[in-house]
Design an enzyme around this catalytic site. Structure first.
Site, PDB file in Angstrom:
ATOM      1  N   CYS A 211       0.768  -1.243  -0.444  1.00 43.53           N
ATOM      2  CA  CYS A 211      -0.283   0.125  -0.026  1.00 43.53           C
ATOM      3  C   CYS A 211       1.264   1.535   0.271  1.00 43.53           C
ATOM      4  O   CYS A 211       0.140   1.966  -0.179  1.00 43.53           O
ATOM      5  CB  CYS A 211      -1.042  -0.262   0.847  1.00 43.53           C
ATOM      6  SG  CYS A 211      -1.905  -1.494   1.284  1.00 43.53           S
TER       7      CYS A 211
ATOM      8  N   HIS B 199      -3.119   7.843   6.795  1.00 42.42           N
ATOM      9  CA  HIS B 199      -3.202   6.304   5.943  1.00 42.42           C
ATOM     10  C   HIS B 199      -4.671   5.789   6.157  1.00 42.42           C
ATOM     11  O   HIS B 199      -4.938   5.373   4.858  1.00 42.42           O
ATOM     12  CB  HIS B 199      -2.357   4.999   5.773  1.00 42.42           C
ATOM     13  CG  HIS B 199      -2.493   3.702   5.217  1.00 42.42           C
ATOM     14  ND1 HIS B 199      -1.729   3.798   4.429  1.00 42.42           N
ATOM     15  CD2 HIS B 199      -2.506   2.895   5.870  1.00 42.42           C
ATOM     16  CE1 HIS B 199      -2.443   2.214   3.539  1.00 42.42           C
ATOM     17  NE2 HIS B 199      -2.324   1.437   4.798  1.00 42.42           N
TER      18      HIS B 199
ATOM     19  N   HIS C 261      -9.523   2.229  -1.072  1.00 42.23           N
ATOM     20  CA  HIS C 261      -8.528   1.854  -0.969  1.00 42.23           C
ATOM     21  C   HIS C 261      -7.565   1.803  -1.846  1.00 42.23           C
ATOM     22  O   HIS C 261      -8.161   0.062  -2.653  1.00 42.23           O
ATOM     23  CB  HIS C 261      -7.688   1.341   0.157  1.00 42.23           C
ATOM     24  CG  HIS C 261      -6.290   0.753   0.457  1.00 42.23           C
ATOM     25  ND1 HIS C 261      -5.632   1.549  -0.113  1.00 42.23           N
ATOM     26  CD2 HIS C 261      -6.208   0.022   2.081  1.00 42.23           C
ATOM     27  CE1 HIS C 261      -4.354   0.478   0.612  1.00 42.23           C
ATOM     28  NE2 HIS C 261      -4.502   0.068   1.685  1.00 42.23           N
TER      29      HIS C 261
END
Length: 626
Positions: free
Chosen positions: A264, A420, A458
């Site tokens: 990620c 995040h 995401h």
């Protein structure tokens, strides 16, 4: 002397729309914008989505809002109610023997043991076997997860160039890199003529590789589903293909290429390489990006089985007592609140970096500076997916670096965080503790925190790119997106020194000098970025290059701004063009002029200089002296 990497162009697309000129960012804060800015944002989305201009204005607005950001997955991706799969089935005959009829052409090359074949004419055979037959029955099922951050309805990147059955992630890469390039307002040929050919590099990738049918997904499923593997699926499925495509078909790049993967944090891993190479002087121009197309039932199956995605059933449990019979898809992602998993998304984000001297020389617009990117692993772990100590290190390093540049007082009062913020219970605990403890250590009493996955979902490898381009928008419009999908902060979130706004936070103009961007990747891939505002970056550039050079730069910048705006105006009219040059300007061996000190390349004004000095000469002299 160290060079400063500055952002001179940015572009791409995500569930909020086209990234360049802050259009995607403005979709996040649409209701906080002045009416004129709202209309321009909607116009950008309408052009991207192909919305009929004759549609009544109110209906048009509602359509655009309903078909952007996180929502129930639409049929352009796949039908969540009818996902194809194969169910195992065992068949037996009633009297012990089992018989069926098939075409002789469909028989396997090796007839299984125990099969008795009888020709019944017409190209058909009867097959008799003892016992039973195991088979896979094609059928359909409903997905447990129905929400995603899907690209705006009606947008198809393959419509903008000859896609030739490219995987979706590569289509997004071409679109994103082209958008970033044209947002500069400087012709690419001008950039090429200003630097040596090997002073341009591309750092781009995907974290998951290309997993749809045109890539690895089709490669791995072909034989199992009775099909054939194509000659392109393996090559185009590789995770480095976004960089390869941009180099070969968008830029004609002969310089460096360095795709990096960090789950990620992938975009930041690529950014780190660019920053290091520009600071050292090895590279003067860097194109950085990541593209991810993860809205695929196979990919989502994997994350759902891990318990990582927000399922429809779990979302309903969060809203128990509300009387809802269907999950609230729009609020599937709830960072730092009561939540149940992340929401997958698709996106492509690219930025163009110059060194500071080249930016001034070419009159480039400067949107930010990236002085540092920090990466740390977690050390020994109990579980590869669990958070560890590495992210404490990266956040603290980025914060300390920002303070060293902008000053201790400015760090405390003029910085913000892009978290995040994945919307998982584990992330809300671990990341809030990291940010809160860092704020305490540096004396920051009320650190503003944005968590844009609340709107976008995401996008895995491209997610940190989403954070970077939205930070540029915050500096442009002075609005920090609130976490508007939540109505409370979870009890286990550490926030004594954090400000987690649940509505948009209006900032004073030029009140933020730096942003700390944070990414936590699966497997211990932690990355944090120190990003400087365009205003503070200009302050640095004036100090380094002097008022005379700055005046000349400002004059040259006017042309770049005008040319960039012309590109944006064309895009708003639905005339968006993508730079894609397949088979054009292909170089052969006879296009090179090889000399002892340099190599000339056809089409390039400057030559590649060959290294002719050794950094180790003094070492040899020292040995002789001994």
């Amino acid at each position: 002397m160290s060079h400063l990497p500055v952002v001179v162009g940015f572009g791409g697309v995500n569930p909020a729309g086209r990234s360049s000129f802050h259009h995607g960012y403005r979709r996040l804060v649409l209701d906080a914008l002045p009416l004129a800015a709202q209309q321009r944002t909607l116009q950008s989305l309408a052009a991207l989505m192909g919305v009929d201009e004759r549609m009544p204005e109110a209906e048009r607005r509602q359509h655009i809002l309903a078909h952007t950001l996180i929502r129930k997955i639409e049929s352009a991706a796949f039908d969540v109610e009818q996902v194809a799969w194969n169910k195992r089935l065992h068949l037996e005959g009633g009297a012990g023997q089992f018989e069926f009829v098939t075409s002789a052409k469909q028989l396997p090359e090796r007839v299984p043991e125990g099969w008795a074949l009888r020709d019944i004419g017409g190209g058909k055979v009867a097959v008799t076997l003892d016992g039973g037959l195991d088979m896979l029955l094609p059928t359909h099922r409903k997905m447990d997860v129905s929400s995603a951050g899907q690209l705006p309805t009606g947008f198809d990147p393959s419509n903008y160039y000859s896609a030739r059955n490219h995987p979706r992630g590569l289509q997004l890469s071409v679109f994103g890199a082209s958008d970033a390039l044209q947002s500069m307002g400087i012709d690419w040929d001008t950039v090429r003529a200003s630097v040596h050919p090997d002073q341009i590099s591309v750092y781009a990738s995907s974290a998951m590789a290309q997993l749809d049918d045109a890539g690895f997904g089709g490669l791995l499923a072909a034989r199992a589903n009775g099909g054939r593997v194509s000659s392109k699926q393996l090559a185009l499925g590789l995770a480095d293909m976004p960089a390869d495509f941009v180099s070969a078909y968008v830029l004609g790049n002969v310089g460096g290429t360095g795709p990096s993967l960090g789950a990620c944090a992938t975009f930041f891993y690529n950014l780190r390489q660019a920053v290091q190479d520009i600071r050292s002087g090895a590279v003067r121009v860097a194109v950085v990006g990541a593209a991810e197309a993860g809205i695929d039932p196979r990919v989502m199956d994997g994350y759902a089985t891990m318990g990582a995605l927000a399922t429809d059933a779990d979302l309903l449990k969060l809203d128990a007592g509300s009387g809802r019979s269907e999950a609230d898809y729009r609020r599937a992602s709830r960072p730092f609140s009561s939540n149940c998993g992340f929401t997958i998304a698709e996106a492509s984000q690219f930025v163009v970096l110059f060194d500071d001297a080249l930016a001034l020389e070419l009159g480039a617009q400067v949107h930010a500076a990236v002085p540092e990117v920090f990466v740390n692993a977690d050390g020994y772990k109990k579980s590869i997916s669990s958070p560890g100590v590495g992210n404490y290190l990266t956040v603290a390093k980025a914060t300390s670096a920002a303070g060293a540049i902008i000053g201790e007082h400015a760090l405390k009062t003029r910085s913000f965080v892009q978290a995040h913020g994945t919307s998982t219970p584990q992330n809300r605990v671990s990341e809030s503790h990291i940010l809160n403890e860092t704020a305490k250590a540096f004396g920051i009493e009320r650190w503003p925190v944005a968590a844009i996955k609340a709107y976008l979902g995401h996008s895995i490898g491209a997610a940190s790119g989403d954070q970077l381009v939205s930070s540029l928008g915050i500096w442009r419009d002075n609005i920090l997106p609130g976490i508007t999908t939540i109505d409370h902060i979870a009890d286990d979130v550490q926030r004594s020194n954090l400000h987690l706004p649940m509505s948009h936070l209006e900032l004073e103009e030029d009140s933020m000098d730096a942003a700390i961007l944070n990414a936590k990747g699966f497997g211990g891939n932690n990355a944090s970025v120190c990003l400087l505002s365009p205003q503070f970056t200009e302050h640095l550039l004036r100090g380094r290059h002097g008022s005379h050079a700055w005046k000349g730069y400002c004059e040259r910048r006017e042309e770049s701004v005008a040319q960039a705006n012309a590109y944006d105006e064309a895009a708003l009219r639905g005339e968006l063009s993508v730079r894609y040059q397949f088979g054009e300007g292909v170089l052969e061996s006879n296009d090179l002029d090889i000399q002892a000190d340099s190599i000339g390349i056809a089409g390039w004004l400057k030559r590649v200089e060959l290294p002719n000095t050794s950094p180790y000469t003094s070492w040899l002299a020292s040995e002789d002296a001994q």
